[in-house]
Enzyme design. Structure first.
Site, PDB file in Angstrom:
ATOM      1  N   HIS A   1      -7.830  -5.634   0.564  1.00 42.26           N
ATOM      2  CA  HIS A   1      -6.555  -4.920   0.675  1.00 42.26           C
ATOM      3  C   HIS A   1      -5.733  -5.413   1.866  1.00 42.26           C
ATOM      4  CE1 HIS A   1      -4.084  -1.383  -0.036  1.00 42.26           C
ATOM      5  NE2 HIS A   1      -4.227  -0.990   1.224  1.00 42.26           N
TER       6      HIS A   1
ATOM      7  N   SER B   1       0.814  -1.209   0.000  1.00 43.90           N
ATOM      8  CA  SER B   1       0.000   0.000   0.000  1.00 43.90           C
ATOM      9  C   SER B   1       0.856   1.271   0.000  1.00 43.90           C
ATOM     10  CB  SER B   1      -0.958  -0.058   1.179  1.00 43.90           C
ATOM     11  OG  SER B   1      -2.129   0.628   0.851  1.00 43.90           O
TER      12      SER B   1
HETATM   13  C1  GCU Z   1      -5.417   4.758   1.825  1.00 43.01           C
HETATM   14  C2  GCU Z   1      -4.847   5.537   0.665  1.00 43.01           C
HETATM   15  C3  GCU Z   1      -4.047   4.637  -0.275  1.00 43.01           C
HETATM   16  C4  GCU Z   1      -3.027   3.847   0.508  1.00 43.01           C
HETATM   17  C5  GCU Z   1      -3.723   3.105   1.630  1.00 43.01           C
HETATM   18  C6  GCU Z   1      -2.781   2.329   2.545  1.00 43.01           C
HETATM   19  O1  GCU Z   1      -6.430   3.902   1.373  1.00 43.01           O
HETATM   20  O2  GCU Z   1      -5.904   6.164   0.005  1.00 43.01           O
HETATM   21  O3  GCU Z   1      -3.370   5.419  -1.252  1.00 43.01           O
HETATM   22  O4  GCU Z   1      -2.336   2.963  -0.348  1.00 43.01           O
HETATM   23  O5  GCU Z   1      -4.399   4.020   2.455  1.00 43.01           O
HETATM   24  O6  GCU Z   1      -1.627   2.710   2.676  1.00 43.01           O
HETATM   25  O7  GCU Z   1      -3.256   1.369   3.156  1.00 43.01           O
END
Ligand code: GCU
Length: 414
Positions: A395, A254
Protein backbone atom coordinates in the site's frame (compact mmCIF):
# COMPACT_ATOMS: atom_id res chain seq x y z
CA UNK A 1 -5.16 -14.07 7.07
CA UNK A 2 -1.42 -13.36 7.16
CA UNK A 3 0.08 -9.92 7.60
CA UNK A 4 -3.14 -7.98 7.43
CA UNK A 5 -4.66 -9.77 10.38
CA UNK A 6 -2.64 -7.26 12.36
CA UNK A 7 -5.00 -4.62 11.04
CA UNK A 8 -8.03 -6.16 12.69
CA UNK A 9 -7.62 -5.87 16.44
CA UNK A 10 -11.35 -5.34 16.81
CA UNK A 11 -13.91 -8.08 16.78
CA UNK A 12 -15.02 -7.26 13.27
CA UNK A 13 -15.26 -10.09 10.75
CA UNK A 14 -12.88 -9.65 7.84
CA UNK A 15 -12.50 -11.91 4.82
CA UNK A 16 -9.42 -12.05 2.65
CA UNK A 17 -10.00 -15.32 0.86
CA UNK A 18 -11.34 -14.93 -2.66
CA UNK A 19 -13.25 -18.23 -2.70
CA UNK A 20 -15.07 -17.15 0.47
CA UNK A 21 -16.58 -14.00 -1.06
CA UNK A 22 -20.35 -14.53 -0.95
CA UNK A 23 -22.59 -13.69 -3.88
CA UNK A 24 -23.72 -10.09 -3.93
CA UNK A 25 -26.04 -7.99 -6.10
CA UNK A 26 -25.15 -4.40 -6.91
CA UNK A 27 -27.58 -1.53 -7.36
CA UNK A 28 -27.79 -0.63 -11.04
CA UNK A 29 -26.06 2.58 -12.04
CA UNK A 30 -28.47 2.99 -14.94
CA UNK A 31 -31.71 2.44 -13.03
CA UNK A 32 -33.29 5.32 -11.16
CA UNK A 33 -34.73 4.95 -7.67
CA UNK A 34 -38.21 4.91 -9.20
CA UNK A 35 -37.25 1.91 -11.33
CA UNK A 36 -36.92 3.82 -14.58
CA UNK A 37 -34.13 2.50 -16.79
CA UNK A 38 -31.69 5.05 -18.23
CA UNK A 39 -31.25 4.26 -21.91
CA UNK A 40 -29.95 7.47 -23.49
CA UNK A 41 -27.18 9.96 -22.70
CA UNK A 42 -29.87 12.66 -22.37
CA UNK A 43 -31.37 10.82 -19.40
CA UNK A 44 -28.08 10.44 -17.54
CA UNK A 45 -27.91 13.91 -15.89
CA UNK A 46 -31.06 13.17 -13.87
CA UNK A 47 -29.67 9.86 -12.64
CA UNK A 48 -26.35 11.55 -11.98
CA UNK A 49 -28.02 14.20 -9.81
CA UNK A 50 -29.91 11.47 -7.96
CA UNK A 51 -26.71 9.54 -7.28
CA UNK A 52 -24.88 12.63 -6.05
CA UNK A 53 -27.61 13.27 -3.53
CA UNK A 54 -27.74 9.61 -2.47
CA UNK A 55 -24.00 9.66 -1.79
CA UNK A 56 -24.41 12.92 0.13
CA UNK A 57 -27.33 11.66 2.17
CA UNK A 58 -26.08 8.15 2.95
CA UNK A 59 -22.28 8.19 2.71
CA UNK A 60 -20.18 11.37 2.66
CA UNK A 61 -22.66 13.96 3.94
CA UNK A 62 -23.99 17.20 2.62
CA UNK A 63 -21.60 20.15 2.38
CA UNK A 64 -23.37 23.14 3.96
CA UNK A 65 -24.68 25.79 1.58
CA UNK A 66 -23.12 29.22 1.68
CA UNK A 67 -19.54 28.29 2.55
CA UNK A 68 -17.22 31.04 1.28
CA UNK A 69 -15.28 30.58 -1.95
CA UNK A 70 -12.55 33.15 -1.57
CA UNK A 71 -9.50 33.78 -3.69
CA UNK A 72 -6.18 33.10 -2.07
CA UNK A 73 -3.03 35.15 -2.05
CA UNK A 74 0.44 34.31 -3.29
CA UNK A 75 2.83 34.20 -0.37
CA UNK A 76 5.96 33.44 -2.34
CA UNK A 77 7.08 32.82 -5.92
CA UNK A 78 10.46 31.23 -6.65
CA UNK A 79 11.61 31.08 -10.22
CA UNK A 80 14.66 28.99 -9.39
CA UNK A 81 13.17 26.09 -7.47
CA UNK A 82 14.55 22.56 -7.89
CA UNK A 83 17.77 23.77 -9.44
CA UNK A 84 15.96 26.01 -11.92
CA UNK A 85 13.61 23.30 -13.21
CA UNK A 86 10.55 24.68 -11.47
CA UNK A 87 8.63 27.81 -10.77
CA UNK A 88 7.31 27.27 -7.30
CA UNK A 89 4.54 29.18 -5.59
CA UNK A 90 3.12 29.07 -2.14
CA UNK A 91 -0.47 30.27 -1.98
CA UNK A 92 -2.78 30.60 1.00
CA UNK A 93 -6.48 30.05 0.44
CA UNK A 94 -8.92 31.09 3.20
CA UNK A 95 -11.51 28.35 3.64
CA UNK A 96 -13.61 30.13 6.25
CA UNK A 97 -14.66 33.70 6.98
CA UNK A 98 -13.47 36.10 9.65
CA UNK A 99 -10.15 37.65 10.63
CA UNK A 100 -8.50 34.30 11.39
CA UNK A 101 -9.75 31.99 8.67
CA UNK A 102 -8.82 28.34 8.27
CA UNK A 103 -6.02 28.48 5.69
CA UNK A 104 -5.18 25.93 3.05
CA UNK A 105 -1.51 26.21 2.04
CA UNK A 106 -1.26 25.30 -1.61
CA UNK A 107 2.19 24.43 -2.92
CA UNK A 108 2.42 24.70 -6.71
CA UNK A 109 5.23 23.61 -9.02
CA UNK A 110 5.22 24.42 -12.72
CA UNK A 111 7.86 23.43 -15.28
CA UNK A 112 10.14 26.44 -15.74
CA UNK A 113 10.51 25.59 -19.42
CA UNK A 114 6.77 25.75 -20.18
CA UNK A 115 5.77 28.18 -22.91
CA UNK A 116 2.02 27.75 -22.55
CA UNK A 117 -0.46 27.02 -19.74
CA UNK A 118 0.26 23.60 -18.27
CA UNK A 119 -2.05 20.75 -17.26
CA UNK A 120 -1.60 20.02 -13.60
CA UNK A 121 -2.05 17.27 -11.02
CA UNK A 122 -3.67 18.32 -7.76
CA UNK A 123 -3.54 16.08 -4.71
CA UNK A 124 -3.74 16.38 -0.96
CA UNK A 125 -0.79 15.06 1.03
CA UNK A 126 -0.74 13.16 4.34
CA UNK A 127 1.95 14.81 6.42
CA UNK A 128 2.41 18.41 5.30
CA UNK A 129 3.81 20.22 2.26
CA UNK A 130 7.28 20.08 3.77
CA UNK A 131 7.23 16.28 3.48
CA UNK A 132 6.69 16.11 -0.31
CA UNK A 133 10.06 17.74 -1.05
CA UNK A 134 13.48 17.89 0.52
CA UNK A 135 13.66 21.66 -0.12
CA UNK A 136 14.37 23.32 3.18
CA UNK A 137 12.38 26.52 2.70
CA UNK A 138 8.83 25.15 2.83
CA UNK A 139 7.16 26.03 6.13
CA UNK A 140 6.35 23.05 8.33
CA UNK A 141 2.67 22.06 8.57
CA UNK A 142 1.08 24.24 11.22
CA UNK A 143 -1.49 22.08 12.99
CA UNK A 144 -1.90 18.48 14.12
CA UNK A 145 -0.05 15.89 12.07
CA UNK A 146 -0.12 12.11 12.41
CA UNK A 147 2.63 10.34 14.34
CA UNK A 148 4.51 8.17 11.90
CA UNK A 149 7.80 6.30 11.80
CA UNK A 150 8.43 7.61 8.29
CA UNK A 151 8.22 11.25 9.35
CA UNK A 152 9.68 10.74 12.81
CA UNK A 153 6.77 12.67 14.30
CA UNK A 154 5.81 11.36 17.76
CA UNK A 155 3.94 14.28 19.35
CA UNK A 156 1.62 15.32 16.50
CA UNK A 157 3.84 18.33 15.77
CA UNK A 158 5.71 18.57 12.46
CA UNK A 159 9.47 18.79 12.81
CA UNK A 160 12.50 19.59 10.65
CA UNK A 161 13.45 15.92 10.51
CA UNK A 162 10.27 15.11 8.60
CA UNK A 163 11.22 17.21 5.57
CA UNK A 164 10.99 15.14 2.42
CA UNK A 165 9.77 12.07 4.33
CA UNK A 166 6.99 11.47 1.77
CA UNK A 167 8.96 12.60 -1.30
CA UNK A 168 8.84 9.09 -2.81
CA UNK A 169 5.10 9.54 -3.32
CA UNK A 170 5.61 12.83 -5.17
CA UNK A 171 8.17 12.52 -8.02
CA UNK A 172 7.97 16.24 -8.71
CA UNK A 173 10.90 16.49 -11.13
CA UNK A 174 9.58 13.63 -13.21
CA UNK A 175 6.10 15.21 -13.37
CA UNK A 176 7.61 18.55 -14.47
CA UNK A 177 9.85 16.89 -17.04
CA UNK A 178 6.72 15.39 -18.60
CA UNK A 179 5.22 18.87 -18.97
CA UNK A 180 2.80 18.83 -16.06
CA UNK A 181 2.55 20.95 -12.96
CA UNK A 182 1.92 19.62 -9.47
CA UNK A 183 -0.16 21.30 -6.79
CA UNK A 184 -0.51 19.86 -3.31
CA UNK A 185 -1.80 20.82 0.10
CA UNK A 186 -1.86 19.18 3.52
CA UNK A 187 -5.30 17.68 4.16
CA UNK A 188 -5.04 18.52 7.86
CA UNK A 189 -5.20 22.22 6.98
CA UNK A 190 -8.93 21.68 6.36
CA UNK A 191 -9.47 19.18 9.17
CA UNK A 192 -7.10 17.17 11.35
CA UNK A 193 -7.66 13.46 10.76
CA UNK A 194 -8.96 12.17 14.06
CA UNK A 195 -12.41 11.82 15.57
CA UNK A 196 -12.97 15.31 17.00
CA UNK A 197 -10.47 16.96 14.65
CA UNK A 198 -13.39 18.87 13.12
CA UNK A 199 -13.57 21.18 16.11
CA UNK A 200 -10.47 23.10 15.08
CA UNK A 201 -11.08 22.63 11.37
CA UNK A 202 -13.40 23.90 8.67
CA UNK A 203 -16.38 21.88 9.90
CA UNK A 204 -16.04 23.53 13.29
CA UNK A 205 -15.66 26.99 11.77
CA UNK A 206 -18.75 26.45 9.63
CA UNK A 207 -20.89 24.87 12.37
CA UNK A 208 -23.48 27.10 14.01
CA UNK A 209 -22.79 25.58 17.42
CA UNK A 210 -18.99 25.81 17.23
CA UNK A 211 -17.14 23.00 19.03
CA UNK A 212 -20.35 21.98 20.82
CA UNK A 213 -22.19 21.57 17.54
CA UNK A 214 -24.30 18.44 17.04
CA UNK A 215 -24.20 17.13 13.49
CA UNK A 216 -27.30 15.74 11.82
CA UNK A 217 -27.02 12.26 10.25
CA UNK A 218 -26.85 13.72 6.74
CA UNK A 219 -24.22 16.36 7.55
CA UNK A 220 -20.73 16.26 6.10
CA UNK A 221 -17.89 14.12 7.35
CA UNK A 222 -14.16 14.64 6.99
CA UNK A 223 -13.86 13.18 3.47
CA UNK A 224 -16.44 15.68 2.20
CA UNK A 225 -14.53 18.46 3.98
CA UNK A 226 -11.23 17.51 2.38
CA UNK A 227 -12.97 17.23 -0.99
CA UNK A 228 -14.31 20.75 -0.53
CA UNK A 229 -10.75 21.95 0.04
CA UNK A 230 -9.74 20.31 -3.27
CA UNK A 231 -12.45 22.29 -5.05
CA UNK A 232 -11.19 25.52 -3.50
CA UNK A 233 -7.66 24.65 -4.64
CA UNK A 234 -9.12 24.13 -8.11
CA UNK A 235 -10.75 27.60 -7.99
CA UNK A 236 -7.32 29.00 -7.25
CA UNK A 237 -5.56 27.06 -10.01
CA UNK A 238 -8.18 28.26 -12.48
CA UNK A 239 -7.19 31.84 -11.65
CA UNK A 240 -3.59 31.19 -12.66
CA UNK A 241 -2.95 32.07 -16.32
CA UNK A 242 0.09 29.77 -16.35
CA UNK A 243 -2.12 26.76 -15.56
CA UNK A 244 -4.59 25.22 -17.99
CA UNK A 245 -7.59 25.28 -15.66
CA UNK A 246 -9.56 22.92 -17.90
CA UNK A 247 -6.88 20.27 -17.45
CA UNK A 248 -6.63 19.76 -13.72
CA UNK A 249 -6.33 16.10 -12.68
CA UNK A 250 -7.27 15.37 -9.08
CA UNK A 251 -5.39 12.52 -7.47
CA UNK A 252 -5.19 10.91 -4.06
CA UNK A 253 -3.89 7.86 -2.25
CA UNK A 254 -5.91 5.72 0.13
CA UNK A 255 -8.20 7.87 2.32
CA UNK A 256 -7.17 10.73 0.08
CA UNK A 257 -8.06 8.57 -2.93
CA UNK A 258 -11.56 8.27 -1.47
CA UNK A 259 -11.45 12.05 -1.15
CA UNK A 260 -10.24 12.58 -4.73
CA UNK A 261 -13.06 10.39 -6.05
CA UNK A 262 -15.71 12.28 -4.12
CA UNK A 263 -14.20 15.61 -5.21
CA UNK A 264 -14.13 14.50 -8.84
CA UNK A 265 -17.64 13.07 -8.61
CA UNK A 266 -19.13 16.29 -7.18
CA UNK A 267 -17.08 18.85 -9.05
CA UNK A 268 -17.22 18.28 -12.80
CA UNK A 269 -14.50 20.88 -13.43
CA UNK A 270 -11.90 18.22 -12.58
CA UNK A 271 -10.80 16.91 -15.97
CA UNK A 272 -9.42 13.58 -14.73
CA UNK A 273 -9.72 11.68 -11.46
CA UNK A 274 -7.15 9.24 -10.06
CA UNK A 275 -7.81 7.00 -7.07
CA UNK A 276 -4.66 5.23 -5.88
CA UNK A 277 -5.52 2.28 -3.62
CA UNK A 278 -8.62 4.06 -2.37
CA UNK A 279 -10.24 0.89 -1.01
CA UNK A 280 -13.36 0.86 1.15
CA UNK A 281 -15.35 4.06 0.79
CA UNK A 282 -13.31 4.76 -2.35
CA UNK A 283 -13.33 2.64 -5.48
CA UNK A 284 -13.78 -0.77 -3.79
CA UNK A 285 -17.26 -2.28 -3.90
CA UNK A 286 -18.84 -2.11 -0.45
CA UNK A 287 -21.00 -5.19 -1.01
CA UNK A 288 -18.03 -7.41 -1.87
CA UNK A 289 -17.02 -8.99 1.40
CA UNK A 290 -13.25 -8.79 1.05
CA UNK A 291 -10.78 -6.64 2.98
CA UNK A 292 -12.03 -3.65 4.91
CA UNK A 293 -15.79 -3.50 5.44
CA UNK A 294 -18.35 -0.79 6.11
CA UNK A 295 -18.54 -1.93 9.74
CA UNK A 296 -14.81 -1.82 10.16
CA UNK A 297 -14.29 1.60 8.57
CA UNK A 298 -17.15 3.08 10.58
CA UNK A 299 -15.57 1.65 13.72
CA UNK A 300 -12.00 2.81 13.07
CA UNK A 301 -12.71 6.09 11.30
CA UNK A 302 -16.18 7.27 12.35
CA UNK A 303 -15.39 10.85 11.38
CA UNK A 304 -14.73 10.16 7.69
CA UNK A 305 -18.35 9.61 6.66
CA UNK A 306 -21.67 11.04 7.75
CA UNK A 307 -23.80 9.81 10.63
CA UNK A 308 -26.28 7.97 8.44
CA UNK A 309 -23.53 5.79 6.93
CA UNK A 310 -23.25 4.12 10.35
CA UNK A 311 -26.78 2.72 9.83
CA UNK A 312 -25.31 0.46 7.14
CA UNK A 313 -22.50 -1.04 9.21
CA UNK A 314 -24.46 -4.25 9.71
CA UNK A 315 -26.62 -4.10 6.58
CA UNK A 316 -24.54 -2.89 3.69
CA UNK A 317 -26.98 -4.44 1.21
CA UNK A 318 -29.52 -1.77 2.22
CA UNK A 319 -27.23 1.05 1.07
CA UNK A 320 -28.99 2.65 -1.90
CA UNK A 321 -25.64 2.99 -3.70
CA UNK A 322 -22.39 1.12 -4.18
CA UNK A 323 -19.00 2.45 -5.14
CA UNK A 324 -19.14 1.67 -8.87
CA UNK A 325 -21.74 4.43 -8.95
CA UNK A 326 -19.25 6.82 -7.39
CA UNK A 327 -16.80 5.99 -10.17
CA UNK A 328 -19.61 6.41 -12.72
CA UNK A 329 -20.22 9.94 -11.46
CA UNK A 330 -16.93 10.92 -13.09
CA UNK A 331 -18.25 9.88 -16.53
CA UNK A 332 -17.70 10.83 -19.27
CA UNK A 333 -14.47 12.33 -17.87
CA UNK A 334 -11.55 9.91 -17.59
CA UNK A 335 -11.05 8.13 -14.29
CA UNK A 336 -8.15 5.92 -13.21
CA UNK A 337 -8.23 3.33 -10.43
CA UNK A 338 -5.07 1.63 -9.18
CA UNK A 339 -4.29 -1.15 -6.75
CA UNK A 340 -1.27 -2.87 -5.24
CA UNK A 341 -1.11 -6.64 -5.17
CA UNK A 342 -0.33 -6.94 -1.46
CA UNK A 343 -2.85 -4.29 -0.46
CA UNK A 344 -5.61 -6.80 0.18
CA UNK A 345 -7.16 -4.52 2.78
CA UNK A 346 -8.21 -2.21 -0.09
CA UNK A 347 -9.62 -5.18 -2.09
CA UNK A 348 -7.81 -4.79 -5.44
CA UNK A 349 -10.34 -6.94 -7.26
CA UNK A 350 -13.24 -4.99 -5.77
CA UNK A 351 -11.56 -1.80 -6.99
CA UNK A 352 -11.24 -3.22 -10.50
CA UNK A 353 -14.81 -4.51 -10.60
CA UNK A 354 -16.14 -1.18 -9.53
CA UNK A 355 -14.46 0.37 -12.58
CA UNK A 356 -15.84 -2.43 -14.72
CA UNK A 357 -19.42 -1.90 -13.47
CA UNK A 358 -19.05 1.87 -13.94
CA UNK A 359 -18.02 1.23 -17.52
CA UNK A 360 -21.63 0.74 -18.67
CA UNK A 361 -22.24 4.41 -17.90
CA UNK A 362 -19.18 5.37 -19.93
CA UNK A 363 -20.45 3.27 -22.84
CA UNK A 364 -23.85 4.94 -22.65
CA UNK A 365 -22.05 8.29 -22.89
CA UNK A 366 -20.05 7.18 -25.91
CA UNK A 367 -16.78 6.27 -24.17
CA UNK A 368 -15.04 2.98 -23.57
CA UNK A 369 -14.30 1.94 -20.02
CA UNK A 370 -12.56 -1.23 -18.84
CA UNK A 371 -12.34 -4.12 -21.30
CA UNK A 372 -14.18 -6.78 -19.29
CA UNK A 373 -14.76 -8.37 -15.89
CA UNK A 374 -11.52 -10.40 -15.89
CA UNK A 375 -8.87 -9.18 -13.53
CA UNK A 376 -5.78 -7.93 -15.40
CA UNK A 377 -2.16 -9.07 -15.05
CA UNK A 378 0.35 -7.21 -12.91
CA UNK A 379 1.90 -3.99 -14.27
CA UNK A 380 -0.40 -3.69 -17.26
CA UNK A 381 -2.52 -0.60 -17.67
CA UNK A 382 -5.92 -1.47 -19.13
CA UNK A 383 -8.99 0.50 -20.17
CA UNK A 384 -9.83 3.59 -22.16
CA UNK A 385 -11.71 6.27 -20.25
CA UNK A 386 -11.68 4.06 -17.16
CA UNK A 387 -8.06 3.09 -16.57
CA UNK A 388 -6.71 0.50 -14.15
CA UNK A 389 -3.47 -1.13 -13.10
CA UNK A 390 -2.33 -3.36 -10.29
CA UNK A 391 1.35 -3.32 -9.47
CA UNK A 392 3.33 -5.66 -7.23
CA UNK A 393 4.01 -4.49 -3.71
CA UNK A 394 2.33 -2.90 -0.74
CA UNK A 395 0.00 0.00 0.00
CA UNK A 396 1.67 3.21 -1.22
CA UNK A 397 1.71 5.82 -3.95
CA UNK A 398 4.89 5.10 -5.90
CA UNK A 399 6.90 6.26 -8.92
CA UNK A 400 5.57 3.22 -10.79
CA UNK A 401 1.99 4.37 -10.22
CA UNK A 402 2.93 7.86 -11.38
CA UNK A 403 4.32 6.53 -14.67
CA UNK A 404 0.93 4.99 -15.42
CA UNK A 405 -0.83 8.23 -14.44
CA UNK A 406 1.43 10.31 -16.67
CA UNK A 407 0.72 7.99 -19.62
CA UNK A 408 -3.02 8.12 -18.96
CA UNK A 409 -2.90 11.92 -18.64
CA UNK A 410 -0.93 12.16 -21.90
CA UNK A 411 -3.75 10.29 -23.59
CA UNK A 412 -6.56 12.37 -22.15
CA UNK A 413 -5.20 15.82 -21.38
CA UNK A 414 -2.88 16.38 -24.34
C1 GCU B 1 -6.60 2.53 6.81
C2 GCU B 1 -8.06 2.49 6.42
C3 GCU B 1 -8.23 2.59 4.90
C4 GCU B 1 -7.47 3.79 4.37
C5 GCU B 1 -6.03 3.70 4.82
C6 GCU B 1 -5.17 4.90 4.42
O1 GCU B 1 -5.96 1.34 6.40
O2 GCU B 1 -8.61 1.31 6.92
O3 GCU B 1 -9.61 2.74 4.57
O4 GCU B 1 -7.58 3.85 2.97
O5 GCU B 1 -5.97 3.64 6.23
O6 GCU B 1 -5.71 5.98 4.25
O7 GCU B 1 -3.96 4.71 4.32
Amino acid sequence: MGAWAAQTPMAVPINEVESAVPHYTLPEALTRQNGQRITSPQQWPRRRAELVSLFEEHVYGRIPAGLPRQPGWIVETRKDALGGKAIRQRIQIPLSKGPHPILLDLLVYRPAAATKPVPIFLGLNFDGNHTVTAETDIPLARGWVANRPRSGVTNHVANEGSRGSDAAAWPIERILERGYGLATAYYGDAEADFDGGWKQGLRGAAAAGGPEHRFQPGDWGAIATWSWALSRALDQLQLDPAVDGRKVAVLGHSRLGKTALWAGARDTRFALVIANESGEGGAALARRFFGETTLRINTSFPHWFNGRFKDYSHRVTDLPVDQHELVALVAPRPVYIASAEEDRWADPKGEYLSGWHASEVYRLLGKDGLPGPDYPALNVSVGESVGYHVRPGAHALTAVDWEFYLQFADRHLR
